[in-house]
Design a protein around this motif. Structure first.
Motif, mmCIF file in Angstrom:
data_model
loop_
_atom_site.group_PDB
_atom_site.id
_atom_site.type_symbol
_atom_site.label_atom_id
_atom_site.label_comp_id
_atom_site.label_asym_id
_atom_site.label_seq_id
_atom_site.Cartn_x
_atom_site.Cartn_y
_atom_site.Cartn_z
ATOM 1 N N GLY A 33 0.801 -1.211 0.000
ATOM 2 C CA GLY A 33 0.000 0.000 0.000
ATOM 3 C C GLY A 33 0.835 1.263 0.000
ATOM 4 O O GLY A 33 0.512 2.231 -0.667
ATOM 5 N N VAL A 34 1.928 1.248 0.741
ATOM 6 C CA VAL A 34 2.726 2.460 0.850
ATOM 7 C C VAL A 34 3.805 2.523 -0.227
ATOM 8 O O VAL A 34 4.026 3.553 -0.839
ATOM 9 N N MET A 35 4.457 1.406 -0.477
ATOM 10 C CA MET A 35 5.629 1.440 -1.355
ATOM 11 C C MET A 35 5.359 0.955 -2.764
ATOM 12 O O MET A 35 6.215 1.045 -3.625
ATOM 13 N N VAL A 82 17.078 -4.071 5.246
ATOM 14 C CA VAL A 82 16.869 -4.585 3.889
ATOM 15 C C VAL A 82 16.382 -3.460 2.974
ATOM 16 O O VAL A 82 16.841 -3.307 1.841
ATOM 17 N N GLU A 83 15.479 -2.643 3.504
ATOM 18 C CA GLU A 83 14.958 -1.544 2.682
ATOM 19 C C GLU A 83 16.085 -0.610 2.300
ATOM 20 O O GLU A 83 16.235 -0.227 1.139
ATOM 21 N N ARG A 84 16.903 -0.236 3.296
ATOM 22 C CA ARG A 84 17.988 0.715 3.044
ATOM 23 C C ARG A 84 19.017 0.165 2.071
ATOM 24 O O ARG A 84 19.490 0.850 1.175
ATOM 25 N N LEU A 85 19.379 -1.114 2.278
ATOM 26 C CA LEU A 85 20.460 -1.687 1.474
ATOM 27 C C LEU A 85 20.014 -2.037 0.061
ATOM 28 O O LEU A 85 20.797 -2.009 -0.870
ATOM 29 N N HIS A 192 9.598 4.937 3.968
ATOM 30 C CA HIS A 192 9.690 3.631 3.317
ATOM 31 C C HIS A 192 10.437 2.623 4.196
ATOM 32 O O HIS A 192 10.026 1.478 4.327
ATOM 33 N N ALA A 193 11.543 3.088 4.782
ATOM 34 C CA ALA A 193 12.314 2.185 5.645
ATOM 35 C C ALA A 193 11.473 1.741 6.838
ATOM 36 O O ALA A 193 11.455 0.560 7.197
ATOM 37 N N ILE A 194 10.744 2.684 7.436
ATOM 38 C CA ILE A 194 9.907 2.342 8.596
ATOM 39 C C ILE A 194 8.817 1.362 8.193
ATOM 40 O O ILE A 194 8.562 0.368 8.882
#
Lengths: 294, 316, 238
Positions: A33-35, A82-85, A192-194
């Motif tokens: 939903g968000v990403m 994982v999101e950041r990398l 996004h990371a959160i």
């Protein structure tokens, strides 16, 4: 037993399984939903949760539910990492890049578990695993009830987070319109990371909740959970968190009723067929109004 | 064009002498060739036409079953293989007709669902497929006294399959159909403005891709001689086929074949280290490709080559 | 005889909003029709409805007397509609020549003949020397020409140009105007949505002015420009 008691029993089983499915699905729904990211590794995070419970039980003698204390924050941080990398680097790439990247992560998680702990099924034996409660002739599994309660708690918590807090407002704004959110000063990269952290955390919670019920296996199981989560997400409405409950229950009921009244060996197929039909003919989901709502 | 034909020539010549030089390493070579053929066939739809399928194991399974069931009814593989190709094309037509309204990742998701349903059918419809336990190929005819169960014969069949699929793609890349595939991949609306029916083009791509995959599936059935539905129809096989092509380089003639060489080779090299966890390599490589070389290995090389050639010409 | 293209009472609604209300227009061979109006007037929507890229709720579209209003966009292309997109949409991964080959294959299924046609079209728009350049590398003016070349390569009877002059510098604009004039002289019917008044005035035989989805004026370019309602629509009433 009369027919309608059987029907009630089936419905109860379906609804309870649905609660489990909803718990497995809600994190995926949030992330999508968000990403707008189809997170193929979601099911592997669920499996990771199961193994976390197994590990804490073996090492520290924790009751599975107690291991949530450690699994929840670790899951959240893992997701953010994982999101950041990975995902943050391909945020502007075509949408299938994220699908392929998370597919890669899924293969890495599953096979890493296989390498470290081996392929034999693992579980945690608890005293209450086979306890059932009887209500008017309908038997209800204790573990499933707990899972259902966990689902309701998780989704209520998520709802409160999204609708009662500043960060929730920022998440919803990002889901609605990323550029618009940027323009009003929201750091959508952090959001996004959160969000991915939350999604992963929810997957881990689902895994921990399920361990008294299921044996964990490293490789195939993740894909099965991912598929279930997709089905829940699509049935409920892509990206609508509250509808994940409805989607989960629909899936649970469709599977249980299909298995009891049609052919039981096609249990999985009923959910998949429902998934295809919804995707094709009602992509906003059974309960979603628009694709954009969270 | 000439480069591709030279490459094909090299493949055929090297292949022709391979069993004489490495008679002990035929099984792995067969795996490379089958994966090269499957990934190249997958690429007709996934790379040239941009529709990422995660359900191609269905066609591998279909091909294997048609050959196996055919063999049990005395139908020779040279009849069963074309039959499998036709059956796969028909299946792909119905499949695509239903799901091609979905775009991008949604299409990919739908292929998983369809393939899973087909797998359940294969497992449960015992009268058709021998059920969950699988089917044996007990006998195969011996054309010109050739034993089709021998690894050497199977190697040459796999070589012919891989070379045939690559040759098909070389031709397709040059003709009208190949440009239609790419136009639809790049922009469906702009393709319509150029007079193309995007769904029609995608259907033809899917049918060709499925038919070629099924032929390889039929050969795989002969190699295995024992076909278990949950193995041959598995999501992991679908994923392997797709990733082989994407890692090697989608929409290039040689990318999928190079991908097959690297992935099957790496799987073999690390077999002792990783045991059955050899799919770890697929995971690491696809992640690396998505992050650093989105066009895949051969795709990136081709792009650099094209840019350099054009820059040189523009200077002079 | 303005009967190559006829659009009658075309109406397009999105949800509750009527974007185009019963607009009619007609166009003959060799004629250039300018479709103008303020932003949001429904020009591109009308254009999309006629070419089949947007659904039309009411009205008729005929090409040389044949009703094409219910055909999908690609079928209209095959019958003789060539269109450009407001934001150019080249097939980015293909070369310039390959981009034009795609539509050229419609009339010439064989590669050799299709290539000859594509090169001829590229010569016409002045891109022949760039034929092997990747389309993604072209500058704006050349992307526009490529867009036009793709529309011409379907060998159309009617050419639909959606703001093909926008953003061009003066020399490129002059060249583009001359090019469109040459195409019309060759007998093509041209319908162009355009904001650049210089191009509209120099090229159009006839102008239709749209505002809020309705035709508010039509006629010869200079008459229309002097029309009070047109000036109002552009400048606002208050």
């Amino acid at each position: 037993m009369t027919d309608w008691v059987i029907l009630l029993q089936n419905l109860a089983n379906g609804v309870l399984m649905g609660g489990v499915y909803a718990l497995v699905g809600v994190g995926l729904t949030l992330v999508f939903g968000v990403m707008r990211t189809i997170n193929f590794a979601h099911g592997d995070f669920v499996v990771l949760g199961m193994y976390a419970a197994v590990l804490f039980n073996a090492l520290l003698g924790f009751d599975p539910y107690l291991s949530l204390v450690i699994a929840v924050p670790v899951g959240f941080l893992t997701g953010m990492l994982v999101e950041r990398l990975v995902l943050a680097r391909i945020v502007d790439a075509p949408p299938e890049s994220a699908l392929l990247a998370t597919l890669g992560i899924s293969l890495i998680i599953g096979n890493a578990i296989l390498l470290t702990v081996g392929g034999e099924p693992r579980s945690v034996q608890v005293a209450y695993a086979s306890t059932t409660i009887s209500i008017g002739g309908v038997h209800v599994s204790m573990v499933l009830l707990v899972a259902g309660a966990a689902t309701v708690a998780a989704i209520a918590g998520l709802y409160a987070l999204l609708h009662r807090t500043e960060i929730g407002r920022a998440i919803r704004a990002t889901a609605e319109n990323r550029l618009g959110a940027e323009l009003v000063g929201i750091d959508t990269r952090a959001i996004h990371a959160i969000v991915f952290g939350l999604g992963t955390m929810l997957a881990v919670v689902a895994g921990v909740t399920l361990i008294p019920l299921l044996f964990a296996t490293p490789t195939n199981m993740g894909a099965v959970f991912t598929l279930k989560a997709f089905v829940v997400t699509v049935l409920g409405g892509l990206g609508s968190v509250g509808a994940a409950i409805a989607g989960g229950i629909v899936l649970g009921v469709v599977e249980v009723l299909g298995a009891s009244y049609l052919a039981s060996e096609y249990r999985e197929a009923y959910g998949l067929a429902a998934f295809l039909l919804i995707l094709l003919f009602r992509p906003e989901g059974l309960f979603g109004r628009t694709v954009k709502r969270v | 064009m000439t480069t591709h034909l030279v490459g094909l020539g090299v493949l055929v010549v090297v292949g022709a002498v391979y069993p004489l030089v490495f008679p002990g390493a035929l099984t792995i070579a067969i795996a490379v060739l089958l994966f090269a053929g499957w990934a190249t066939a997958w690429d007709v739809l996934g790379g040239w036409n941009g529709q990422v399928s995660l359900g191609h194991a269905s066609f591998v399974g279909l091909g294997a079953y048609v050959v196996a069931i055919g063999a049990s009814h005395g139908i020779a593989p040279w009849w069963a293989l074309p039959l499998a190709a036709v059956a796969a094309a028909v299946l792909a037509y119905g499949w695509g007709w239903t799901t091609f309204r979905l775009r991008g990742p949604y299409f990919s998701l739908s292929t998983i669902a369809v393939a899973e349903i087909l797998r359940l059918i294969a497992i449960n419809e015992g009268w058709l497929t021998g059920g969950a336990t699988g089917v044996f190929i007990a006998t195969l005819p011996e054309p010109f006294g050739i034993d089709l169960f021998s690894r050497t014969a199977q190697f040459y069949l796999a070589l012919a399959f891989a070379a045939g699929v690559i040759a098909t793609v070389i031709v397709v890349s040059r003709i009208r159909f190949g440009y239609q595939l790419r136009a639809v991949r790049e922009d469906e609306e702009a393709a319509m403005a150029a007079g193309l029916d995007p769904t029609g083009v995608k259907l033809r791509a899917f049918m060709l891709s499925a038919a070629l995959t099924a032929v390889g599936g039929g050969l795989y059935g002969m190699v295995l001689a024992f076909i278990e539905p949950h193995v041959i129809f598995s999501l992991l096989l679908s994923v392997q086929i797709a990733l082989t092509s994407i890692i090697g380089g989608r929409g290039t003639v040689w990318g999928p074949a190079v991908g097959a060489l690297i992935l099957v080779g790496a799987g073999e090299a690390f077999r002792t280290t990783f045991a059955q966890a050899n799919l770890l390599i697929y995971g690491v490589l696809i992640l690396a490709v998505v992050l650093f070389v989105p066009r895949g290995i051969v795709g990136e090389l081709v792009r650099r080559h094209v840019r350099r050639r054009y820059a040189r010409r523009a200077q002079s | 005889m303005r009967d190559v293209l006829r659009a009658e009472e075309v109406t397009v609604r999105f949800g509750g909003v009527t974007a185009v209300k019963a607009v009619s227009l007609a166009l003959g061979a060799g004629e250039i029709l300018g479709l103008i109006g303020p932003n949001g007037a429904g020009k591109t929507t009308l254009f999309n409805a006629i070419t089949g890229f947007a659904p039309m709720q009411a009205g008729r579209v005929t090409l040389e007397g044949r009703d094409v209003g219910t055909l999908p966009a690609f079928a209209r292309t095959r019958l003789g509609f060539g269109r450009t997109f407001q934001t150019e949409r080249p097939f980015e991964e293909l070369t310039v020549l390959e981009n034009v080959l795609v539509p050229a294959f419609l009339t010439e299924p064989r590669r050799r003949e299709a290539e000859r046609l594509a090169l001829a079209v590229l010569g016409e728009v002045g891109l022949a020397d760039r034929h092997d350049q990747p389309a993604a590398d072209l500058n704006l003016a050349r992307r526009r020409r490529l867009e036009l070349a793709k529309a011409l390569a379907v060998t159309p009877k009617v050419l639909f140009l959606d703001e093909i002059m926008a953003g061009l510098n003066p020399p490129a604009l002059r060249e583009m105007i001359a090019l469109v004039r040459r195409l019309a002289e060759r007998g093509l019917a041209v319908l162009m949505v355009e904001h650049i008044m210089q191009a509209v005035v120099e090229l159009s035989d006839h102008v239709v002015v749209l505002a809020s989805g309705e035709t508010i004026a039509e006629g010869a370019p200079c008459d229309v420009m002097a029309n009070e309602r047109v000036i109002e629509a552009y400048l606002g009433t208050d």
